[in-house]
Design a protein around this motif. Structure first.
Motif, PDB file in Angstrom:
ATOM      1  N   UNK A   8      85.203-121.818 -27.562  1.00 43.94           N
ATOM      2  CA  UNK A   8      84.236-122.786 -27.063  1.00 43.94           C
ATOM      3  C   UNK A   8      83.617-122.206 -25.787  1.00 43.94           C
ATOM      4  N   UNK A   9      82.509-121.483 -25.901  1.00 48.19           N
ATOM      5  CA  UNK A   9      81.876-120.905 -24.721  1.00 48.19           C
ATOM      6  C   UNK A   9      81.139-121.967 -23.917  1.00 48.19           C
ATOM      7  N   UNK A  10      80.817-121.631 -22.693  1.00 51.08           N
ATOM      8  CA  UNK A  10      80.047-122.553 -21.858  1.00 51.08           C
ATOM      9  C   UNK A  10      78.645-122.729 -22.438  1.00 51.08           C
ATOM     10  N   UNK A  11      78.151-123.948 -22.347  1.00 45.34           N
ATOM     11  CA  UNK A  11      76.789-124.256 -22.789  1.00 45.34           C
ATOM     12  C   UNK A  11      76.014-124.797 -21.592  1.00 45.34           C
ATOM     13  N   UNK A  12      74.807-124.278 -21.378  1.00 43.95           N
ATOM     14  CA  UNK A  12      74.010-124.669 -20.218  1.00 43.95           C
ATOM     15  C   UNK A  12      73.379-126.043 -20.369  1.00 43.95           C
ATOM     16  N   UNK A  13      73.354-126.588 -21.569  1.00 45.95           N
ATOM     17  CA  UNK A  13      72.709-127.878 -21.821  1.00 45.95           C
ATOM     18  C   UNK A  13      73.674-129.029 -21.555  1.00 45.95           C
ATOM     19  N   UNK A  14      73.294-129.960 -20.721  1.00 47.07           N
ATOM     20  CA  UNK A  14      74.109-131.143 -20.453  1.00 47.07           C
ATOM     21  C   UNK A  14      74.169-132.006 -21.714  1.00 47.07           C
ATOM     22  N   UNK A  15      75.382-132.422 -22.089  1.00 47.66           N
ATOM     23  CA  UNK A  15      75.541-133.257 -23.276  1.00 47.66           C
ATOM     24  C   UNK A  15      75.689-132.482 -24.562  1.00 47.66           C
ATOM     25  N   UNK A 267      90.981-122.973 -23.437  1.00 50.85           N
ATOM     26  CA  UNK A 267      89.634-122.523 -23.754  1.00 50.85           C
ATOM     27  C   UNK A 267      88.625-123.633 -23.512  1.00 50.85           C
ATOM     28  N   UNK A 268      89.003-124.853 -23.864  1.00 55.67           N
ATOM     29  CA  UNK A 268      88.114-125.989 -23.624  1.00 55.67           C
ATOM     30  C   UNK A 268      87.895-126.190 -22.121  1.00 55.67           C
ATOM     31  N   UNK A 269      88.960-126.070 -21.345  1.00 53.71           N
ATOM     32  CA  UNK A 269      88.834-126.241 -19.890  1.00 53.71           C
ATOM     33  C   UNK A 269      87.921-125.172 -19.296  1.00 53.71           C
ATOM     34  N   UNK A 270      88.041-123.937 -19.803  1.00 53.14           N
ATOM     35  CA  UNK A 270      87.188-122.856 -19.295  1.00 53.14           C
ATOM     36  C   UNK A 270      85.718-123.117 -19.603  1.00 53.14           C
ATOM     37  N   UNK A 271      85.456-123.706 -20.775  1.00 54.33           N
ATOM     38  CA  UNK A 271      84.074-124.008 -21.142  1.00 54.33           C
ATOM     39  C   UNK A 271      83.468-125.086 -20.257  1.00 54.33           C
ATOM     40  N   UNK A 272      84.330-125.947 -19.705  1.00 55.05           N
ATOM     41  CA  UNK A 272      83.858-127.054 -18.868  1.00 55.05           C
ATOM     42  C   UNK A 272      83.872-126.719 -17.384  1.00 55.05           C
ATOM     43  N   UNK A 273      84.430-125.570 -17.020  1.00 55.74           N
ATOM     44  CA  UNK A 273      84.554-125.210 -15.605  1.00 55.74           C
ATOM     45  C   UNK A 273      83.186-124.906 -14.990  1.00 55.74           C
TER      46      UNK A 273
END
Length: 273
Positions: A8-15, A267-273
């Motif tokens: 689950x990579x970071x996504x720049x889009x809110x929501x 992994x989820x926590x890293x995506x939300x950091x």
């Protein structure tokens, strides 16, 4: 054992949340709180969706509605690879209102699998600028890409007359479901839920699975995972999130995450950091 990987990579889009997967893992029946839109990159995928059993192959687009119970398995031992974006319902409803859809709160994506090159291209564009290279382009480009994608989905692959996926709020099963929704942490017995529903345990077990697509224990586990995700997204340490969401320990939470989502809590926590 899971073969391959789901990230689950970071996504720049809110929501919006993103998933990158290459795996032979089979996912049990579950549902999401968001709309899912994705593309199969390699191999093939079979899923029991709200429209029956469907198969998707490389270059096909795949979609799922909030609350739609589905599973997923590879067509063969080689597994499959896909990219996915999960979009909050509020974003889809806002786009529908801007397009003049009167029933903006009843939006349903109509086809779990479709071969649509235009949809695939729109998805790949927004995925590239918001997930794969989010710092290369500014947020206006990312927002425009998402709006183009949602607009195309609403015009070509959605209806505003969706039927409710669960029983009315006053129905017996809905009362049992609401008790789990309100408090997925506190231990419950079938007798507790049956008493809320005003039926026998046998009737409750059968009716709950018929109306929600899952037996009560699986539905409660899914709600515990959802609660843990909310806590982790707020920055709660993993061990504390596991305890607060009703898991026996952090390892128990990790097993539930991987089984249902394919990703670990870390992994989820890293995506939300």
């Amino acid at each position: 054992m899971q073969r391959g990987r789901v990230l689950m990579p970071r996504c720049a889009l809110v929501g919006v949340e993103a998933t990158v997967a290459e795996t032979a893992h089979s996912f049990p029946r579950h549902s999401h709180d968001r709309y899912g839109i994705g593309v199969i990159v390699r191999g093939g995928h079979r899923s029991a969706s709200g429209c029956g059993v469907v198969e998707a192959r490389a270059n096909d687009a795949i979609m799922v509605n909030p609350g739609e119970v589905h599973d997923g398995s590879p067509l063969d031992e080689r597994g499959r690879a896909w990219r996915m974006m999960y979009v909050e319902p509020a974003l889809v409803e806002a786009a529908a209102r801007e397009l003049g859809e009167a029933g903006a709160r009843g939006i349903e994506l109509t086809r779990p699998v479709t071969h649509d090159p235009a949809l695939k291209l729109l998805f790949e564009r927004v995925f590239a600028v918001s997930v794969e290279a989010p710092r290369v382009l500014d947020n206006l480009v990312q927002e425009e890409g998402l709006l183009d994608l949602l607009g195309y989905l609403l015009r070509h692959h959605a209806t505003a007359n969706a039927r409710p996926r669960f029983a009315e709020a006053s129905s017996p099963v809905a009362r049992a479901k609401a008790r789990i929704d309100d408090d997925p942490v506190t231990p419950l017995t079938l007798a507790d839920l049956a008493r809320d529903a005003g039926m026998s345990r046998f009737q409750l077990l059968r009716s709950f699975a018929q109306q929600t697509g899952l037996p009560p224990h699986a539905y409660r586990m899914q709600r515990r995972v959802a609660l843990a995700r909310q806590l982790i997204a707020r920055g709660t340490p993993l061990a504390d999130a596991a305890a607060a969401a009703g898991f026996a320990d952090q390892s128990h939470m990790t097993r539930a995450f991987v089984r249902l989502l394919g990703v670990t809590p870390a992994n989820y926590a890293a995506a939300k950091a």
